[in-house]
Design a protein around this motif. Sequence first.
Motif, PDB file in Angstrom:
ATOM      1  N   ASN A  92       0.830  -1.195   0.000  1.00  6.48           N
ATOM      2  CA  ASN A  92       0.000   0.000   0.000  1.00  6.48           C
ATOM      3  C   ASN A  92       0.869   1.251   0.000  1.00  6.48           C
ATOM      4  OD1 ASN A  92      -2.333   1.446  -0.044  1.00  6.48           O
ATOM      5  ND2 ASN A  92      -3.123   0.679   1.909  1.00  6.48           N
ATOM      6  N   GLY A  93       0.336   2.338  -0.507  1.00  4.64           N
ATOM      7  CA  GLY A  93       1.076   3.584  -0.490  1.00  4.64           C
ATOM      8  C   GLY A  93       0.361   4.656  -1.286  1.00  4.64           C
ATOM      9  N   GLY A  94       0.786   5.884  -1.091  1.00  2.00           N
ATOM     10  CA  GLY A  94       0.196   6.997  -1.827  1.00  2.00           C
ATOM     11  C   GLY A  94       1.004   8.249  -1.580  1.00  2.00           C
ATOM     12  N   GLU A 121       6.335   3.578   3.795  1.00  2.00           N
ATOM     13  CA  GLU A 121       7.469   2.775   4.245  1.00  2.00           C
ATOM     14  C   GLU A 121       8.671   2.998   3.328  1.00  2.00           C
ATOM     15  OE1 GLU A 121       5.946  -1.146   4.078  1.00  2.00           O
ATOM     16  OE2 GLU A 121       4.977  -1.048   6.043  1.00  2.00           O
ATOM     17  N   GLU A 122       9.863   2.944   3.880  1.00  2.00           N
ATOM     18  CA  GLU A 122      11.075   3.209   3.107  1.00  2.00           C
ATOM     19  C   GLU A 122      11.253   2.207   1.971  1.00  2.00           C
ATOM     20  OE1 GLU A 122      14.401   3.469   5.720  1.00  2.00           O
ATOM     21  OE2 GLU A 122      13.762   5.366   6.613  1.00  2.00           O
ATOM     22  N   ILE A 123      10.882   0.945   2.212  1.00  2.00           N
ATOM     23  CA  ILE A 123      11.032  -0.061   1.156  1.00  2.00           C
ATOM     24  C   ILE A 123      10.108   0.249  -0.016  1.00  2.00           C
ATOM     25  CG2 ILE A 123       9.344  -1.612   2.219  1.00  2.00           C
ATOM     26  CD1 ILE A 123      12.468  -2.618   0.169  1.00  2.00           C
ATOM     27  N   GLN A 124       8.910   0.751   0.285  1.00  2.00           N
ATOM     28  CA  GLN A 124       7.985   1.123  -0.792  1.00  2.00           C
ATOM     29  C   GLN A 124       8.523   2.339  -1.557  1.00  2.00           C
ATOM     30  OE1 GLN A 124       5.856  -1.020  -1.351  1.00  2.00           O
ATOM     31  NE2 GLN A 124       5.500  -2.039   0.588  1.00  2.00           N
ATOM     32  N   ALA A 128      11.623   3.125  -1.943  1.00  2.00           N
ATOM     33  CA  ALA A 128      12.759   2.677  -2.762  1.00  2.00           C
ATOM     34  C   ALA A 128      12.271   2.023  -4.047  1.00  2.00           C
ATOM     35  CB  ALA A 128      13.620   1.703  -1.958  1.00  2.00           C
ATOM     36  N   VAL A 129      11.256   1.167  -3.943  1.00  2.00           N
ATOM     37  CA  VAL A 129      10.697   0.506  -5.129  1.00  2.00           C
ATOM     38  C   VAL A 129      10.116   1.538  -6.101  1.00  2.00           C
ATOM     39  CG1 VAL A 129       8.868  -1.028  -5.939  1.00  2.00           C
ATOM     40  CG2 VAL A 129      10.254  -1.674  -3.962  1.00  2.00           C
ATOM     41  N   LEU A 130       9.367   2.498  -5.554  1.00  5.78           N
ATOM     42  CA  LEU A 130       8.746   3.515  -6.399  1.00  5.78           C
ATOM     43  C   LEU A 130       9.793   4.384  -7.083  1.00  5.78           C
ATOM     44  CD1 LEU A 130       5.878   4.488  -3.956  1.00  5.78           C
ATOM     45  CD2 LEU A 130       5.574   3.447  -6.210  1.00  5.78           C
ATOM     46  N   THR A 131      10.886   4.691  -6.396  1.00  2.00           N
ATOM     47  CA  THR A 131      11.953   5.497  -6.987  1.00  2.00           C
ATOM     48  C   THR A 131      12.561   4.789  -8.191  1.00  2.00           C
ATOM     49  OG1 THR A 131      12.469   6.529  -4.850  1.00  2.00           O
ATOM     50  CG2 THR A 131      14.169   6.617  -6.545  1.00  2.00           C
ATOM     51  N   LEU A 132      12.760   3.483  -8.072  1.00  2.00           N
ATOM     52  CA  LEU A 132      13.306   2.716  -9.196  1.00  2.00           C
ATOM     53  C   LEU A 132      12.314   2.660 -10.354  1.00  2.00           C
ATOM     54  CD1 LEU A 132      14.981  -0.259  -7.291  1.00  2.00           C
ATOM     55  CD2 LEU A 132      16.150   1.617  -8.469  1.00  2.00           C
ATOM     56  N   LYS A 133      11.049   2.409 -10.045  1.00  2.00           N
ATOM     57  CA  LYS A 133      10.041   2.259 -11.091  1.00  2.00           C
ATOM     58  C   LYS A 133       9.687   3.589 -11.753  1.00  2.00           C
ATOM     59  CE  LYS A 133       6.683  -0.684 -10.484  1.00  2.00           C
ATOM     60  NZ  LYS A 133       5.504  -1.371  -9.935  1.00  2.00           N
ATOM     61  N   LEU A 134       9.903   4.695 -11.036  1.00  2.00           N
ATOM     62  CA  LEU A 134       9.580   6.007 -11.598  1.00  2.00           C
ATOM     63  C   LEU A 134      10.345   6.273 -12.886  1.00  2.00           C
ATOM     64  CD1 LEU A 134       8.114   8.712 -11.295  1.00  2.00           C
ATOM     65  CD2 LEU A 134      10.025   9.499  -9.882  1.00  2.00           C
TER      66      LEU A 134
END
Length: 226
Positions: free
Chosen positions: A56-58, A95-98, A100-106
């Motif tokens: 989850n995230g936003g 969360e920091e892990i989320q 990090a994932v979003l930064t890569l996928k961006l």
Amino acid sequence: MDMEPVMEWVTARRLLVIEDAGEAQGALYQGKRAGSLGDAAAFSFLPDRNLGALGNGGAVTTADELLAVTIRAMLNYGVSARNLHPYKGLDSRLEEIQAAVLTLKLHRLDADNERRRRIARRYMHEIDLPFITLPQVKVWEEHVFHVFPVFCPRRDMLQAFLQERGIETAVHYPAPPHCQGALKEFSGLRLPLTEQLHREELSLPVSPVMTEQEVSAVIEAVVSFE
């Protein structure tokens, strides 16, 4: 939607515009990114979004510094400074892990959105049935096709037909808002166009990881439906 009349209307009344950009990551409107059109915007990072996390995230975007400070506080238990709680807040920190994932996928967002457009173009050009209504697109570069909705009077039969051929689809959404229990005070309304749209909508697969063969399989299955 044309945003200019909306902005003119709210500006004249000294109101704010809050964008629901939950599924519009990367979309453009007259050269501006979704999330920069109003006073603030909300994005969803659920895993099935164009820019999705592992869970989850936003995020909220705004150019108003005071509003940004207020939102940051509200998402962190209402804390404005240590041990100071001027707002009734929430625990909604990403969360920091989320992150990090979003930064890569961006970095792949624009390319993934373009892949979605190519799939949508094939659907638009190769699905030609009188009883299936396709979406209308004025400016291709502005659309990110989080979903690809079609409308069919025999929606449930079409969905079952595709399921038998191993093609998963989705309905967005089966029940209109005024028919939901949460809005039972509106249950007496009769909104025939709204109800028709909810009866007929079916979302075809559209994902940047789909192969051309998979796209062709969807098209062939749809056009073989009678």
